[in-house]
Design a protein around this motif. Structure first.
Motif, PDB file in Angstrom:
ATOM      1  N   ARG A   1       0.833  -1.207   0.000  1.00  0.00           N
ATOM      2  CA  ARG A   1       0.000   0.000   0.000  1.00  0.00           C
ATOM      3  C   ARG A   1       0.867   1.256   0.000  1.00  0.00           C
ATOM      4  N   SER A   2       1.941   1.207   0.788  1.00  0.00           N
ATOM      5  CA  SER A   2       2.843   2.354   0.871  1.00  0.00           C
ATOM      6  C   SER A   2       3.460   2.665  -0.490  1.00  0.00           C
ATOM      7  N   ALA A   3       3.841   1.610  -1.230  1.00  0.00           N
ATOM      8  CA  ALA A   3       4.445   1.801  -2.550  1.00  0.00           C
ATOM      9  C   ALA A   3       3.423   2.380  -3.534  1.00  0.00           C
ATOM     10  N   ILE A   4       2.229   1.798  -3.564  1.00  0.00           N
ATOM     11  CA  ILE A   4       1.188   2.252  -4.486  1.00  0.00           C
ATOM     12  C   ILE A   4       0.780   3.685  -4.183  1.00  0.00           C
ATOM     13  N   ASN A   5       0.777   4.026  -2.913  1.00  0.00           N
ATOM     14  CA  ASN A   5       0.373   5.374  -2.502  1.00  0.00           C
ATOM     15  C   ASN A   5       1.319   6.451  -3.008  1.00  0.00           C
ATOM     16  N   LYS A   6       2.516   6.057  -3.422  1.00  0.00           N
ATOM     17  CA  LYS A   6       3.498   7.022  -3.907  1.00  0.00           C
ATOM     18  C   LYS A   6       3.323   7.382  -5.390  1.00  0.00           C
ATOM     19  N   ILE A   7       2.334   6.789  -6.039  1.00  0.00           N
ATOM     20  CA  ILE A   7       2.044   7.165  -7.425  1.00  0.00           C
ATOM     21  C   ILE A   7       1.505   8.593  -7.434  1.00  0.00           C
ATOM     22  N   GLU A   8       2.190   9.494  -8.095  1.00  0.00           N
ATOM     23  CA  GLU A   8       1.779  10.898  -8.166  1.00  0.00           C
ATOM     24  C   GLU A   8       0.899  11.096  -9.401  1.00  0.00           C
ATOM     25  N   THR A   9      -0.390  11.102  -9.180  1.00  0.00           N
ATOM     26  CA  THR A   9      -1.336  11.080 -10.296  1.00  0.00           C
ATOM     27  C   THR A   9      -1.304  12.347 -11.154  1.00  0.00           C
ATOM     28  N   SER A  10      -0.852  13.465 -10.582  1.00  0.00           N
ATOM     29  CA  SER A  10      -0.808  14.715 -11.339  1.00  0.00           C
ATOM     30  C   SER A  10       0.549  14.949 -12.000  1.00  0.00           C
ATOM     31  N   SER A  11       1.414  13.965 -11.931  1.00  0.00           N
ATOM     32  CA  SER A  11       2.761  14.104 -12.483  1.00  0.00           C
ATOM     33  C   SER A  11       2.743  14.284 -13.998  1.00  0.00           C
ATOM     34  N   PRO A  12       3.608  15.155 -14.547  1.00  0.00           N
ATOM     35  CA  PRO A  12       3.739  15.317 -16.005  1.00  0.00           C
ATOM     36  C   PRO A  12       4.105  14.000 -16.691  1.00  0.00           C
ATOM     37  N   PHE A  13       4.711  13.086 -15.933  1.00  0.00           N
ATOM     38  CA  PHE A  13       5.079  11.767 -16.445  1.00  0.00           C
ATOM     39  C   PHE A  13       3.857  11.053 -17.004  1.00  0.00           C
ATOM     40  N   TYR A  14       2.742  11.105 -16.268  1.00  0.00           N
ATOM     41  CA  TYR A  14       1.518  10.447 -16.707  1.00  0.00           C
ATOM     42  C   TYR A  14       0.760  11.288 -17.739  1.00  0.00           C
ATOM     43  N   GLN A  15       0.840  12.598 -17.606  1.00  0.00           N
ATOM     44  CA  GLN A  15       0.175  13.467 -18.570  1.00  0.00           C
ATOM     45  C   GLN A  15       0.766  13.263 -19.966  1.00  0.00           C
ATOM     46  N   LYS A  16       2.089  13.185 -20.048  1.00  0.00           N
ATOM     47  CA  LYS A  16       2.743  12.954 -21.335  1.00  0.00           C
ATOM     48  C   LYS A  16       2.363  11.588 -21.892  1.00  0.00           C
ATOM     49  N   PHE A  17       2.252  10.619 -20.983  1.00  0.00           N
ATOM     50  CA  PHE A  17       1.865   9.271 -21.405  1.00  0.00           C
ATOM     51  C   PHE A  17       0.468   9.277 -22.031  1.00  0.00           C
ATOM     52  N   ILE A  18      -0.470   9.957 -21.358  1.00  0.00           N
ATOM     53  CA  ILE A  18      -1.841  10.021 -21.857  1.00  0.00           C
ATOM     54  C   ILE A  18      -1.893  10.752 -23.196  1.00  0.00           C
ATOM     55  N   ASP A  19      -1.196  11.871 -23.293  1.00  0.00           N
ATOM     56  CA  ASP A  19      -1.199  12.643 -24.538  1.00  0.00           C
ATOM     57  C   ASP A  19      -0.638  11.832 -25.704  1.00  0.00           C
ATOM     58  N   SER A  20       0.511  11.206 -25.492  1.00  0.00           N
ATOM     59  CA  SER A  20       1.137  10.440 -26.576  1.00  0.00           C
ATOM     60  C   SER A  20       0.296   9.216 -26.942  1.00  0.00           C
ATOM     61  N   THR A  21      -0.336   8.604 -25.935  1.00  0.00           N
ATOM     62  CA  THR A  21      -1.196   7.452 -26.193  1.00  0.00           C
ATOM     63  C   THR A  21      -2.397   7.856 -27.033  1.00  0.00           C
ATOM     64  N   GLY A  22      -2.991   8.996 -26.693  1.00  0.00           N
ATOM     65  CA  GLY A  22      -4.144   9.483 -27.449  1.00  0.00           C
ATOM     66  C   GLY A  22      -3.800   9.703 -28.910  1.00  0.00           C
ATOM     67  N   LYS A  23      -2.649  10.288 -29.170  1.00  0.00           N
ATOM     68  CA  LYS A  23      -2.229  10.538 -30.550  1.00  0.00           C
ATOM     69  C   LYS A  23      -2.007   9.229 -31.297  1.00  0.00           C
ATOM     70  N   ARG A  24      -1.414   8.260 -30.614  1.00  0.00           N
ATOM     71  CA  ARG A  24      -1.180   6.968 -31.243  1.00  0.00           C
ATOM     72  C   ARG A  24      -2.486   6.261 -31.581  1.00  0.00           C
ATOM     73  N   ILE A  25      -3.449   6.369 -30.671  1.00  0.00           N
ATOM     74  CA  ILE A  25      -4.748   5.735 -30.910  1.00  0.00           C
ATOM     75  C   ILE A  25      -5.436   6.374 -32.104  1.00  0.00           C
ATOM     76  N   LEU A  26      -5.432   7.704 -32.160  1.00  0.00           N
ATOM     77  CA  LEU A  26      -6.061   8.395 -33.275  1.00  0.00           C
ATOM     78  C   LEU A  26      -5.369   8.055 -34.590  1.00  0.00           C
ATOM     79  N   ASP A  27      -4.057   8.026 -34.584  1.00  0.00           N
ATOM     80  CA  ASP A  27      -3.300   7.674 -35.796  1.00  0.00           C
ATOM     81  C   ASP A  27      -3.636   6.252 -36.247  1.00  0.00           C
ATOM     82  N   TYR A  28      -3.751   5.357 -35.262  1.00  0.00           N
ATOM     83  CA  TYR A  28      -4.065   3.962 -35.578  1.00  0.00           C
ATOM     84  C   TYR A  28      -5.416   3.843 -36.274  1.00  0.00           C
ATOM     85  N   TYR A  29      -6.421   4.517 -35.721  1.00  0.00           N
ATOM     86  CA  TYR A  29      -7.754   4.401 -36.306  1.00  0.00           C
ATOM     87  C   TYR A  29      -7.850   5.086 -37.664  1.00  0.00           C
ATOM     88  N   GLU A  30      -7.182   6.214 -37.803  1.00  0.00           N
ATOM     89  CA  GLU A  30      -7.190   6.890 -39.100  1.00  0.00           C
ATOM     90  C   GLU A  30      -6.523   6.035 -40.170  1.00  0.00           C
TER      91      GLU A  30
END
Length: 299
Positions: free
Chosen positions: A121-150
């Motif tokens: 629990r202590s380890a999982i609790n250290k996930i920083e949900t607002s981190s740019p690390f995850y924001q960049k992941f979501i943004d790049s994933t979204g672009k890849r998904i859109l490119d894939y479908y197009e």
């Protein structure tokens, strides 16, 4: 040791104003206790919600975490022993119909506690949900998904038609439901959905009509009426359904006659047809996803 969590918490994610529905999934066979699972699920939810996304129903696009224990130790000393753990969590976004992997990232987290449960629990609790690390992941994933479908619109439509030809209508709808509605080629996908739904209706229409005729032969006019009312006015067997309605009318009193007229009017309602069509397709796709053995959607 690899741990698989599973459950699915569904979220609707919009990338660059394009609608992409993603489910947050946690893989099965998990040795983590429920509270740790819940913490990880909520962390995933918050990562997506931080981007201004609300939750929705299940879909074929999922983000799923795989949790691996890299190291676990017991530290002796003092009045109580301390458990320490290092987890490697891999987040992967994929389409469970085509098994296409769009993107993945890894994060390593350490935790301590008076038990392994507390350390996890202590380890999982250290996930920083607002981190740019995850924001960049979501943004790049979204672009890849859109490119894939197009890029793969024609292939997706072809696969859906193949599934429909095999009468795997639920899987076909689940596949097409993942296509972003705001992409330029969505009209082609929408037309394919309508075409497949007509084939589905034809199959269901025949089954409903047979059941209604059987109820009629048993003089169960109420059941026969209900079954006939489920047949869409655009179905191929609607003329046979209308004939059956007339036959039922001749065997019913005024009360039932009024009911049949009401049901017949409903069958002609374009708005009702479109609403029922949309709901039916959504329900069929959702039911298919929920029935997958590899992923469980509610916990």
């Amino acid at each position: 040791m690899r741990l698989y969590l599973i459950t699915i918490f569904l979220l609707s994610v919009f990338f660059n104003a394009q609608s992409i529905n993603i489910s947050v999934a946690m893989p099965q066979d998990c040795n983590l206790e429920n509270e740790a699972k819940l913490m990880l699920k909520n962390k995933l939810q918050n990562i997506i919600s931080y981007q201004g996304v609300a939750g929705t129903e299940c879909g074929a696009l999922i983000i799923t975490p795989e949790v691996n224990i890299i190291r676990s130790n017991i530290i002796h000393g003092g009045m109580r022993q301390i458990n320490s753990v290092e987890l490697c969590i891999t987040f992967t976004v994929r389409n469970i119909i085509t098994n296409t992997v769009f993107n993945s990232i890894q994060t390593t987290l350490s935790g301590e506690g008076y038990s392994m449960i507390e350390a996890n629990r202590s380890a999982i609790n250290k996930i920083e949900t607002s981190s740019p690390f995850y924001q960049k992941f979501i943004d790049s994933t979204g672009k890849r998904i859109l490119d894939y479908y197009e890029t793969n619109t024609s292939a997706i439509i072809e696969k859906a038609n193949t599934l429909a030809s095999q009468q795997l209508f639920d899987k076909a709808f689940a596949l097409l439901a993942t296509y972003p509605e705001n992409l330029p080629s969505y009209n082609k996908v929408a037309n394919t959905i309508s075409s497949i739904f007509k084939k589905y209706q034809t199959q269901q229409c025949s089954q409903l009509l047979l059941s209604a005729q059987a109820a009629f032969s048993r003089k169960d006019y109420e059941l026969a009426t209900e079954l006939v009312s489920l047949i869409d006015a655009q179905s191929d067997c609607v003329s046979d359904a209308q004939e059956l309605l007339e036959s039922i009318t001749q065997n019913l009193d005024k009360q039932y006659d009024d009911l049949l007229k009401l049901e017949a009017e409903k069958m002609q309602s374009h708005e009702r047809i479109e609403l029922a069509k949309t709901k039916a397709i959504s329900d069929i796709a959702s039911a298919y996803i929920r029935n997958q053995t590899e992923y469980i959607f509610f916990w």
